[in-house]
Design a protein around this motif. Structure first.
Motif, PDB file in Angstrom:
ATOM      1  N   ASP A  21      -0.286  40.474 -54.522  1.00 34.84           N
ATOM      2  CA  ASP A  21       0.353  41.093 -55.832  1.00 34.84           C
ATOM      3  C   ASP A  21       1.869  40.502 -55.767  1.00 34.84           C
ATOM      4  O   ASP A  21       2.473  40.380 -54.866  1.00 34.84           O
ATOM      5  N   ILE A  22       2.337  40.227 -57.135  1.00 37.43           N
ATOM      6  CA  ILE A  22       3.671  40.063 -57.194  1.00 37.43           C
ATOM      7  C   ILE A  22       4.164  40.962 -58.558  1.00 37.43           C
ATOM      8  O   ILE A  22       3.715  41.353 -59.282  1.00 37.43           O
ATOM      9  N   PHE A  23       5.647  41.565 -58.028  1.00 34.79           N
ATOM     10  CA  PHE A  23       6.074  42.730 -59.118  1.00 34.79           C
ATOM     11  C   PHE A  23       7.335  41.821 -59.623  1.00 34.79           C
ATOM     12  O   PHE A  23       7.855  41.155 -59.027  1.00 34.79           O
ATOM     13  N   PHE A  24       7.455  42.398 -61.041  1.00 28.55           N
ATOM     14  CA  PHE A  24       8.542  41.953 -61.605  1.00 28.55           C
ATOM     15  C   PHE A  24       9.558  42.832 -62.164  1.00 28.55           C
ATOM     16  O   PHE A  24       9.335  43.938 -62.146  1.00 28.55           O
ATOM     17  N   SER A  78      10.461  29.873 -62.413  1.00 29.64           N
ATOM     18  CA  SER A  78       9.361  29.790 -61.491  1.00 29.64           C
ATOM     19  C   SER A  78       9.591  30.443 -60.356  1.00 29.64           C
ATOM     20  O   SER A  78      10.761  30.673 -59.878  1.00 29.64           O
ATOM     21  N   PHE A  79       8.457  30.706 -59.582  1.00 24.69           N
ATOM     22  CA  PHE A  79       8.840  31.326 -58.257  1.00 24.69           C
ATOM     23  C   PHE A  79       7.698  30.667 -57.173  1.00 24.69           C
ATOM     24  O   PHE A  79       6.475  29.941 -57.755  1.00 24.69           O
ATOM     25  N   SER A  80       7.918  30.579 -55.976  1.00 23.35           N
ATOM     26  CA  SER A  80       6.957  29.690 -54.988  1.00 23.35           C
ATOM     27  C   SER A  80       6.074  30.892 -54.371  1.00 23.35           C
ATOM     28  O   SER A  80       6.353  31.715 -53.783  1.00 23.35           O
ATOM     29  N   VAL A  81       4.929  30.452 -53.892  1.00 18.26           N
ATOM     30  CA  VAL A  81       4.166  31.008 -53.183  1.00 18.26           C
ATOM     31  C   VAL A  81       3.587  30.070 -51.910  1.00 18.26           C
ATOM     32  O   VAL A  81       2.754  28.890 -52.424  1.00 18.26           O
ATOM     33  N   GLY A  82       3.905  30.181 -50.509  1.00 17.97           N
ATOM     34  CA  GLY A  82       3.299  29.411 -49.745  1.00 17.97           C
ATOM     35  C   GLY A  82       2.163  29.903 -49.176  1.00 17.97           C
ATOM     36  O   GLY A  82       1.609  31.129 -48.959  1.00 17.97           O
ATOM     37  N   VAL A  83       1.079  29.005 -48.607  1.00 17.00           N
ATOM     38  CA  VAL A  83      -0.129  29.128 -48.454  1.00 17.00           C
ATOM     39  C   VAL A  83      -0.314  28.080 -47.208  1.00 17.00           C
ATOM     40  O   VAL A  83      -0.001  27.050 -47.439  1.00 17.00           O
ATOM     41  N   ALA A 101       2.177  33.512 -47.916  1.00 21.05           N
ATOM     42  CA  ALA A 101       3.657  33.806 -47.965  1.00 21.05           C
ATOM     43  C   ALA A 101       4.108  34.051 -49.399  1.00 21.05           C
ATOM     44  O   ALA A 101       4.699  33.171 -50.078  1.00 21.05           O
ATOM     45  N   ALA A 102       3.946  35.333 -49.845  1.00 19.06           N
ATOM     46  CA  ALA A 102       4.559  35.549 -51.394  1.00 19.06           C
ATOM     47  C   ALA A 102       5.671  36.410 -51.216  1.00 19.06           C
ATOM     48  O   ALA A 102       6.143  37.066 -50.209  1.00 19.06           O
ATOM     49  N   PRO A 103       6.465  36.041 -52.350  1.00 15.34           N
ATOM     50  CA  PRO A 103       7.851  36.834 -52.487  1.00 15.34           C
ATOM     51  C   PRO A 103       7.560  38.246 -52.183  1.00 15.34           C
ATOM     52  O   PRO A 103       6.682  38.784 -52.683  1.00 15.34           O
ATOM     53  N   SER A 104       8.375  38.954 -51.352  1.00 20.99           N
ATOM     54  CA  SER A 104       8.349  40.315 -51.098  1.00 20.99           C
ATOM     55  C   SER A 104       8.995  41.159 -52.106  1.00 20.99           C
ATOM     56  O   SER A 104       8.695  42.243 -52.488  1.00 20.99           O
ATOM     57  N   GLY A 105      10.316  40.840 -52.578  1.00 21.14           N
ATOM     58  CA  GLY A 105      10.964  41.307 -53.755  1.00 21.14           C
ATOM     59  C   GLY A 105      10.579  41.264 -55.092  1.00 21.14           C
ATOM     60  O   GLY A 105       9.469  40.446 -55.542  1.00 21.14           O
TER      61      GLY A 105
END
Length: 812
Positions: free
Chosen positions: A330-333, A245-250, A233-237
């Motif tokens: 992927d994570i977009f900035f 920081s940002f969080s990624v759920g697994v 569960a990665a950030p969609s935006g």
């Protein structure tokens, strides 16, 4: 009807009587798909009906083959897999039912051959002798002595030859043949499903149902896969670059009927140079039982590379005895995020920013573990560039291109680069050649031209000298008149700053003009006061800070005056450039850092001076809070500046007149030697002859690991700075052809610290020879040509006389 048989790695509950998977039960009550071991025999139905299409319009035989091939690569590392198909078109049993055919033995070598075996299977044909196939499979296992094998049988219909399959399963069980049969009904009828459910129940196996190609893949994944699955569960935006920081759920799940030991999760950024950091990149989850789901998360800090707009991360799930499962995301900035700053004036319209200059702009001293010094492309780590510098607190990091480099002088901006990099204007020109256009250029420069950091450190160390040992403890503080020649040299260097700043700004504008581009605003920063104090109030330092003695000795005013003169010289240089139509501005950052956070406060926003770290390049530079304060001061200044701060077209450029007529006919290299232990070398050494081209200045006899500033006194012109090595030696290579130093006699000066720890100014006389003008070489070449022609004429005349040939033809 046909029956496609696939070996299931997990056993469904024996009591299952419906085509859908049973309701979850407590893990302790679950039976594994392979209770007797890791060996599997796939019993695949290849009857004629397997060529029919499922509700996804995929041929059932093709779906079954694809599901097996997809999951065969995920079987446990020690698994042994076999393949048997039925009916065989060439053999029949004694009961007249077609026999099954062994395609691959139960062996770990069969995993590699599974693809070719499935590819060469004959076209589906014939009936569905499921009972006979079960007997043939049991006979094969018995003959090979294989007693711990799970059969996975997949069929799409009822058996139509021989005994009922359920009765055969019961018979095998009564004969103590240890065969577990997991059954899969693929797009099967209700009666066919009941038949396969009975087989599974009688043999202690499990039943599963699949209606189409997608579902058969999932079933086969449960049967042949490792039983482990990942859900990310990665950030969609887009993530703002300045997020802390940002969080990624697994979530790690173990399928019913499976268990796993030594489960481990690992995450990596696939771009090794991005600088992204992850808290606890490796997680150990231990042993997981059947039907377990474990949610966890990673906390990730954004990359330090401000040019990235996307990072690809990979999560790898491992467990003992199983093939690892990998999944990318992927994570977009966000490029348009401005860190929440309410920008003032024209700053609101700025998007693309270029930062030139020295350590106060690169971010020296502000590197932190979460935002360390970074590299982009061929940039060098010695430049100490970081996202914590002031421009990155005003604008989106992806919009800020930092070319500034720690230790840079004005000459490093437009002349010789540092640490193997090209000079900063060459780097800027290459960016412009790609079509890139900045909205503003920020610049801090000239501090290294006067050796400001060395001045501060020398004054701090001088202030610590015991007064009982030295009558004049500030004799080695270049900011104090008590230091004599050091003070005089410092004043001369400050006097050179306006012209050096003007020249830097004019040449920066010229880079844009040469490419037909408008020159954006060039914003020059003042150096924040190191020892700021409230107006009319004495400076307050805490405890026995290294500057305490300096303050008590009343030398503070000298030190503060030196920094004030430097900032004034910057303003004069900017004013001179503006008169040449350069859109240059001075940002009022001199008072950016408040007195309560000055260098000798209890909470400094500069990197404090300590004797332990006296040689650190970060000393006396703003830290992260200092750069935030500088950003705030720039923002305030921009609001006051108003509409005057805007891009302007410039038509400037300069070259010394004498340089236009010169040419370097051959490459030259000269060497100049300066010994800091003999500061008055100009009185004892003959004048060195030097020529334009590559010049190497060798500095020896210095205090190890200290900095020096090298300048020419007559111009004055700062050539650069040198950090001495552990032996007190260093070299500086300059191209004098690239400077505006005219021919004639000059003095090379080195402001540094000698081997005794005393600041000195060492001088060496040189004489630059006038290069021959291009006209000289042209005249010389013409003279050589005329000489050759003349010699040929003389040679011809001599030959004619020798043979009696008259010089001129006879007249008639």
């Amino acid at each position: 009807m046909t029956a496609a048989v696939l070996c299931l790695m997990m056993a469904l509950p024996a009591a299952a009587t419906t085509p859908s998977p049973p309701a979850p039960t407590a893990p302790a009550a679950e039976k594994p798909y392979r209770p007797t071991g890791t060996d599997v025999l796939i019993l695949l139905d290849t009857s004629g009906s397997m060529e029919d299409r499922d509700n996804k319009s995929v041929a059932k035989i093709a779906a079954a083959k694809g599901a097996i091939l997809e999951q065969i690569k995920h079987v446990p590392l020690d698994a042994r897999i076999g393949l048997m198909t039925y009916p065989s078109s060439t053999t029949r049993s004694s009961g007249s039912c077609p026999s099954a055919k062994l395609q691959l033995p139960v062996s770990n070598s069969s995993v590699a051959g599974m693809g070719s075996a499935l590819a060469t299977l004959p076209k589906p044909d014939g009936g569905t002798p499921t009972s006979q196939a079960m007997l043939d499979a049991a006979a094969y296992l018995r003959s090979e002595g294989l007693t711990e094998v799970t059969i996975v049988l997949v069929s799409d219909g009822e058996s139509n030859c021989g005994d009922k399959p359920c009765e055969t399963a019961k018979k095998l069980k009564s004969e103590n043949i240890n065969v577990i049969v997991n059954t899969v009904g693929f797009d099967i009828s209700t009666s066919g499903q009941s038949e396969l459910e009975c087989v599974a129940q009688a043999s202690g196996g499990r039943y599963a149902s699949a209606q189409n190609s997608d579902e058969i893949k999932q079933v086969i994944q449960n049967q042949l896969g490792n039983g482990l699955s990942l859900e990310i569960a990665a950030p969609s935006g887009n993530i703002p670059m300045f997020e802390e920081s940002f969080s990624v759920g697994v979530t790690v799940s173990v399928a019913a009927g499976h268990s796993a030991s030594g489960v481990q999760l690992e995450i990596t950024d696939k771009d090794s140079k991005s600088g992204s950091t992850v808290q606890r990149p490796v997680m150990s989850l231990g042993n997981l039982g059947s039907g377990t789901s474990i949610p966890t998360k990673w906390v990730i800090r954004p990359p330090t590379n401000p040019l990235l707009n996307k990072s690809t991360y990979q999560v790898v799930l491992k467990s003992n005895g199983r093939t690892a499962v990998a999944q990318d995301f992927d994570i977009f900035f966000d490029h348009d995020y401005t860190t929440g700053a309410n920008l003032s004036g024209t700053l609101q319209d700025f998007k693309n920013i270029v930062v030139l200059g020295d350590s106060y702009s690169s971010g020296e001293g502000a590197g932190t573990p979460d935002r360390p010094y970074f590299l982009v492309g061929d940039q060098k780590e010695q430049c100490h560039r970081t996202k914590n510098q002031y421009a990155n607190w005003l604008f989106s990091p992806e919009r800020v291109r930092i070319l500034a480099c720690s230790g840079a002088t004005t000459f490093n901006v437009y002349g010789t680069g540092q640490h193997g990099e090209q000079n900063q204007l060459v780097q800027l020109a290459k960016m412009l050649d790609t079509g890139y256009r900045p909205d503003a250029v920020f610049l801090s420069i000239s501090g290294n031209d006067i050796g400001f950091s060395q001045i501060a450190m020398s004054c701090a160390e001088s202030a610590l000298i015991d007064k009982a040992l030295r009558e004049n403890p500030l004799a080695y503080c270049p900011a104090s008149p008590n230091s004599g020649a050091l003070y005089t040299a410092t004043r001369q260097l400050i006097d050179s700053v306006p012209d050096q700043v003007r020249k830097t700004l004019v040449r920066t504008a010229g880079v844009f003009e040469e490419r037909g581009a408008e020159t954006p605003p060039i914003i020059v920063l003042q150096y924040p006061e190191l020892l700021a104090r409230d107006k009319g109030q004495p400076l307050k330092c805490t405890g026995d800070h290294p500057f305490q003695t300096l303050i008590l000795s009343a030398a503070f005013s000298d030190f503060a005056l030196t920094q004030s003169r430097l900032n004034t010289a910057l303003e004069l240089g900017v004013a001179a450039a503006k008169r040449e139509k350069v859109p240059a501005y001075v940002a009022r950052t001199q008072r950016a850092i408040p007195p309560g956070h000055n260098l000798c406060s209890s909470d400094p926003w500069f990197v404090p001076v300590t004797l332990k770290d006296r040689d650190s390049s970060e000393n006396v530079h703003p830290n992260t809070q200092g750069h935030q304060a500088m950003a705030a001061a720039i923002n305030t200044w921009a609001g006051v500046q108003g509409g005057d701060l805007k891009p302007a077209v410039t038509s400037v450029g300069e070259n010394a007149v004498w340089k236009k007529a010169t040419v370097q006919w051959w490459p030259t290299e000269s060497n100049i030697y300066v010994d800091l232990n003999q500061p008055n070398q100009s009185a004892i050494l003959p004048t060195s002859k030097d020529s334009y081209g590559r010049t190497v200045i060798h500095v020896t006899g210095g205090d190890p690991l200290t900095g020096t500033t090298i300048f020419v006194k007559s111009k004055p012109l700062v050539l650069g700075s040198v950090q001495l090595d552990e032996n007190g030696n260093g070299t500086l290579t300059v191209d004098l052809q690239a400077t505006d130093l005219p021919p004639g006699d000059h003095t090379v000066n080195v402001l540094g610290t000698n081997g005794e720890g005393e600041p000195v100014v060492a001088t060496v006389p040189i004489s630059l020879e006038q290069p021959f003008p291009l006209l000289f070489w042209g005249v010389g070449l013409l003279a050589i040509v005329l000489l050759i022609v003349g010699l040929r004429i003389l040679a011809r005349d001599s030959a004619n006389k020798k043979h009696g040939v008259p010089d001129t033809p006879p007249t008639s």
